[in-house]
Design a protein around this motif. Structure first.
Motif, PDB file in Angstrom:
ATOM      1  N   GLN A  35       0.861  -1.175   0.000  1.00  0.00           N
ATOM      2  CA  GLN A  35       0.000   0.000   0.000  1.00  0.00           C
ATOM      3  C   GLN A  35       0.901   1.229   0.000  1.00  0.00           C
ATOM      4  O   GLN A  35       1.556   1.525   1.007  1.00  0.00           O
ATOM      5  N   GLY A  36       0.977   1.915  -1.133  1.00  0.00           N
ATOM      6  CA  GLY A  36       1.791   3.115  -1.207  1.00  0.00           C
ATOM      7  C   GLY A  36       3.261   2.856  -1.009  1.00  0.00           C
ATOM      8  O   GLY A  36       3.984   3.703  -0.479  1.00  0.00           O
ATOM      9  N   GLY A  37       3.721   1.678  -1.439  1.00  0.00           N
ATOM     10  CA  GLY A  37       5.140   1.373  -1.343  1.00  0.00           C
ATOM     11  C   GLY A  37       5.547   0.675  -0.053  1.00  0.00           C
ATOM     12  O   GLY A  37       6.715   0.324   0.131  1.00  0.00           O
ATOM     13  N   TYR A  38       4.593   0.496   0.865  1.00  0.00           N
ATOM     14  CA  TYR A  38       4.911  -0.143   2.143  1.00  0.00           C
ATOM     15  C   TYR A  38       4.058  -1.402   2.321  1.00  0.00           C
ATOM     16  O   TYR A  38       2.922  -1.465   1.857  1.00  0.00           O
ATOM     17  N   GLY A  39       4.611  -2.364   3.024  1.00  0.00           N
ATOM     18  CA  GLY A  39       3.873  -3.587   3.298  1.00  0.00           C
ATOM     19  C   GLY A  39       2.949  -3.424   4.493  1.00  0.00           C
ATOM     20  O   GLY A  39       3.329  -2.822   5.497  1.00  0.00           O
ATOM     21  N   GLU A  40       1.724  -3.928   4.362  1.00  0.00           N
ATOM     22  CA  GLU A  40       0.743  -3.862   5.432  1.00  0.00           C
ATOM     23  C   GLU A  40       0.729  -5.192   6.175  1.00  0.00           C
ATOM     24  O   GLU A  40       0.316  -6.212   5.632  1.00  0.00           O
ATOM     25  N   GLU A  41       1.161  -5.167   7.440  1.00  0.00           N
ATOM     26  CA  GLU A  41       1.252  -6.416   8.197  1.00  0.00           C
ATOM     27  C   GLU A  41      -0.114  -7.036   8.429  1.00  0.00           C
ATOM     28  O   GLU A  41      -0.264  -8.257   8.423  1.00  0.00           O
ATOM     29  N   ASP A  42      -1.146  -6.189   8.632  1.00  0.00           N
ATOM     30  CA  ASP A  42      -2.491  -6.743   8.817  1.00  0.00           C
ATOM     31  C   ASP A  42      -2.943  -7.477   7.558  1.00  0.00           C
ATOM     32  O   ASP A  42      -3.579  -8.535   7.638  1.00  0.00           O
ATOM     33  N   SER A  43      -2.609  -6.911   6.396  1.00  0.00           N
ATOM     34  CA  SER A  43      -2.966  -7.566   5.141  1.00  0.00           C
ATOM     35  C   SER A  43      -2.237  -8.890   5.000  1.00  0.00           C
ATOM     36  O   SER A  43      -2.793  -9.878   4.512  1.00  0.00           O
ATOM     37  N   LEU A  44      -0.974  -8.925   5.429  1.00  0.00           N
ATOM     38  CA  LEU A  44      -0.198 -10.164   5.319  1.00  0.00           C
ATOM     39  C   LEU A  44      -0.838 -11.282   6.126  1.00  0.00           C
ATOM     40  O   LEU A  44      -0.890 -12.437   5.690  1.00  0.00           O
ATOM     41  N   GLU A  45      -1.365 -10.943   7.297  1.00  0.00           N
ATOM     42  CA  GLU A  45      -2.033 -11.962   8.114  1.00  0.00           C
ATOM     43  C   GLU A  45      -3.249 -12.530   7.389  1.00  0.00           C
ATOM     44  O   GLU A  45      -3.493 -13.745   7.415  1.00  0.00           O
ATOM     45  N   THR A  46      -4.021 -11.663   6.726  1.00  0.00           N
ATOM     46  CA  THR A  46      -5.204 -12.153   6.010  1.00  0.00           C
ATOM     47  C   THR A  46      -4.793 -12.980   4.792  1.00  0.00           C
ATOM     48  O   THR A  46      -5.485 -13.935   4.425  1.00  0.00           O
ATOM     49  N   ILE A  47      -3.685 -12.618   4.146  1.00  0.00           N
ATOM     50  CA  ILE A  47      -3.207 -13.387   2.992  1.00  0.00           C
ATOM     51  C   ILE A  47      -2.806 -14.788   3.441  1.00  0.00           C
ATOM     52  O   ILE A  47      -3.153 -15.793   2.793  1.00  0.00           O
ATOM     53  N   ILE A  48      -2.087 -14.855   4.553  1.00  0.00           N
ATOM     54  CA  ILE A  48      -1.656 -16.174   5.054  1.00  0.00           C
ATOM     55  C   ILE A  48      -2.865 -17.021   5.412  1.00  0.00           C
ATOM     56  O   ILE A  48      -2.909 -18.222   5.115  1.00  0.00           O
ATOM     57  N   ARG A  49      -3.897 -16.408   6.006  1.00  0.00           N
ATOM     58  CA  ARG A  49      -5.107 -17.175   6.318  1.00  0.00           C
ATOM     59  C   ARG A  49      -5.788 -17.666   5.039  1.00  0.00           C
ATOM     60  O   ARG A  49      -6.348 -18.763   4.997  1.00  0.00           O
ATOM     61  N   ALA A  50      -5.725 -16.852   3.979  1.00  0.00           N
ATOM     62  CA  ALA A  50      -6.399 -17.204   2.729  1.00  0.00           C
ATOM     63  C   ALA A  50      -5.724 -18.353   2.001  1.00  0.00           C
ATOM     64  O   ALA A  50      -6.376 -19.090   1.252  1.00  0.00           O
ATOM     65  N   ILE A  51      -4.399 -18.501   2.167  1.00  0.00           N
ATOM     66  CA  ILE A  51      -3.676 -19.574   1.468  1.00  0.00           C
ATOM     67  C   ILE A  51      -3.031 -20.544   2.456  1.00  0.00           C
ATOM     68  O   ILE A  51      -2.063 -21.228   2.131  1.00  0.00           O
ATOM     69  N   ASN A  52      -3.610 -20.610   3.647  1.00  0.00           N
ATOM     70  CA  ASN A  52      -3.027 -21.434   4.712  1.00  0.00           C
ATOM     71  C   ASN A  52      -3.011 -22.920   4.377  1.00  0.00           C
ATOM     72  O   ASN A  52      -2.239 -23.691   4.956  1.00  0.00           O
ATOM     73  N   ASP A  53      -3.862 -23.347   3.433  1.00  0.00           N
ATOM     74  CA  ASP A  53      -3.883 -24.763   3.054  1.00  0.00           C
ATOM     75  C   ASP A  53      -2.887 -25.078   1.944  1.00  0.00           C
ATOM     76  O   ASP A  53      -2.825 -26.211   1.469  1.00  0.00           O
ATOM     77  N   CYS A  54      -2.113 -24.088   1.530  1.00  0.00           N
ATOM     78  CA  CYS A  54      -1.148 -24.271   0.436  1.00  0.00           C
ATOM     79  C   CYS A  54       0.266 -24.517   0.977  1.00  0.00           C
ATOM     80  O   CYS A  54       0.671 -23.907   1.962  1.00  0.00           O
ATOM     81  N   HIS A  55       1.012 -25.376   0.297  1.00  0.00           N
ATOM     82  CA  HIS A  55       2.395 -25.649   0.681  1.00  0.00           C
ATOM     83  C   HIS A  55       3.363 -24.602   0.137  1.00  0.00           C
ATOM     84  O   HIS A  55       4.468 -24.450   0.675  1.00  0.00           O
TER      85      HIS A  55
END
Length: 519
Positions: A429-449
């Motif tokens: 977001q605007g050149g910076y990583g959003e840690e809250d977004s990263l948590e949701t991404i990990i939850r979304a692909i948590n079943d992936c290796h």
């Protein structure tokens, strides 16, 4: 219009439904006469898997062909605001939460505005091959606007495929008109074939100037839906069935729906997760009805796949969606912008562009087959999921931080199989990583290796590894399936050598909410 009358007048001499079903399915041993064996004509089928007449209908249709959706775009025009049923997963203030998702309210267009918008989009996006009318209400509750739009587009852009999506209540009344406009793809939303279950989903239907409620309403709706499906099949019109998976209400029952629609000639079944975020204001959203998890959805899709062809790449598009599945370019084509444009519809240019796309598809399939040959003889029961960041064209070509969704593939010794997608919040977001977004991404692909990306930064890479998900960036801008199969061969080799231990992953969350334009 006049050139299509022969198709309508000859409808009475068309082969019966069973013959048409067999013609659709009977290729390379995929006939339907063998009981519950499914036809190998699903959304992932290629040219060698389908009869020529069916292949020509689906080869560049991103909804009816999983393989095509990597390359071709679609658009919807919101010309149909009225609806004749009420669903507990829909709020009329916005687009339907499950089939034309809320986010920003669709622009309502006149047929004339819609026709110009189609020309403008098709001239700007030459890989746009399909025009659909899906709402924001029901197209067949707005038949004059719907068919006037089709009439205008068929005259000005005859190379574009025409589709509509309906709840099916009035479908039997309009099948002849649908056929007369050469609309050869129709989607019906069928969530039940048992009125007692239907009464929990539909508060009312409005039919023949009367409102019906409860079981009576559901009985009318299911009878009309199945009759309409039979009538479409009898005319050789490809029909996709959409079903919303509602845990605790129709999730187990959808297996029966699957059997019922297959027996009536449906070409494809799309089981979608319920979207029930409270902010959408739907009955299900406000009463706490949950949607399925990723594992629950996949398990149901897998159980139905033995009966018929399953669609796994649906994005539950908005009623004014524009672009490849998974992207929304509608903000580029607002009514004000369209009306100010001078449109030059270059059909020959579109054909040339699409010919180049077909060359790209051939190269992709060849690369996959070459890599797949290396799996021959591998003996392993391991199946696992991987996520892919892609902008389209079947390539690993998206930065991890820029991905709005990840496509999910199941890998096994049979190869790479597309099984779904996961929408996520942007990490960058605007050149910076959003840690809250990263948590949701990990939850979304948590079943992936693993997650395949074109590029990834150090911080998200570290967090993914801690979560047990391997970031893979060595296949940047290469074909997805070829790369995934190559990675899986290496994975099996490491398991066999004892370098790593294969461990099953947990479940994943399906993100609620709307994908809206980033403009």
């Amino acid at each position: 219009m006049h050139g299509l009358t022969q198709d309508v007048s000859s409808a009475g001499s068309a082969p019966d439904m069973g013959e048409i079903m067999q013609a659709i399915a009977e290729h390379k041993g995929c006939g339907t006469s063998g009981g519950s064996g499914k036809a190998s004509c699903g959304s992932g089928a290629g040219q060698g898997d389908l009869p020529t007449e069916i292949w020509e209908k689906v080869k560049n249709h991103p909804c009816y062909s999983e393989e095509a959706h990597h390359h071709y775009a679609r658009m919807h025009v919101a010309v149909a605001p009225a609806c004749n049923i009420q669903c507990n997963y829909c709020n009329r203030k916005y687009d339907c939460a499950n089939e034309s998702r809320p986010g920003v309210v669709s622009e309502k267009l006149s047929p004339e505005q819609a026709a110009k918008k189609v020309l403008a989009v098709a001239s700007t996006i030459p890989q746009m091959t399909v025009l659909g009318i899906a709402g924001p209400g029901d197209p067949l509750a707005n038949p004059e606007k719907t068919f006037k739009t089709f009439e205008l587009i068929s005259k000005t852009a005859p190379d574009i495929k025409l589709c509509l999506s309906t709840n099916g209540l009035t479908l039997p009344d309009h099948v002849d008109t649908i056929a007369s406009y050469n609309v050869d793809h129709v989607t019906i939303t069928i969530n039940m074939v048992d009125p007692e279950i239907g009464a929990k989903i539909y508060p009312w239907v409005f039919y023949k100037h009367k409102r019906y409620t409860g079981i009576d309403a559901a009985k009318i709706l299911t009878d009309r839906q199945l009759l309409g499906l039979e009538m479409l099949t009898a005319r050789g019109i490809l029909t996709k069935i959409n079903s919303v998976m509602i845990p605790g209400i129709n999730d187990q029952h959808l297996v029966e729906v699957n059997k019922a629609v297959k027996s009536r000639g449906a070409f494809l079944h799309n089981i979608m997760p319920l979207i029930s975020a409270p902010e959408h204001g739907t009955v299900f959203g406000l009463n706490g009805q949950r949607g399925p998890t990723a594992q629950e959805l996949k398990a149901l899709q897998d159980s139905c796949e033995g009966e018929m062809n399953m669609m796994r790449h649906c994005r539950q598009c908005r009623a004014d969606a524009v672009g490849l599945l998974g992207e929304d370019r509608s903000a580029e084509f607002t009514t004000d912008k369209i009306m100010a444009m001078e449109v030059n519809y270059d059909m020959e240019g579109r054909k040339a562009y699409q010919a180049a796309v077909e060359e790209e598809r051939v190269a992709k399939v060849a690369a996959k087959q070459e890599e797949l040959a290396g799996l021959a003889g591998e003996m392993s029961d391991i199946k696992l999921l991987v996520a892919v960041a892609t902008k389209g064209s079947g390539l690993i070509n998206e930065h991890f931080g820029h991905a709005k969704e990840f496509q999910v593939y199941e890998l096994s010794t049979a190869g790479a199989k597309f099984v779904g997608h996961r929408r996520v919040d942007l990490y960058c977001q605007g050149g910076y990583g959003e840690e809250d977004s990263l948590e949701t991404i990990i939850r979304a692909i948590n079943d992936c290796h693993a997650v395949f990306v074109a590029k990834i930064g150090g911080c998200p890479k570290s967090d993914l590894l801690k979560a047990g998900i391997e970031p893979v960036d060595q296949f940047a801008h290469e074909f997805i399936e070829k790369s995934a199969i190559g990675w899986f061969k290496d994975y099996l080799a490491k398991v066999n050598s004892g370098e790593i231990e294969h461990v099953a992953r947990g479940d994943a969350a399906i993100r609620q909410g709307a994908l809206i334009s980033a403009a």
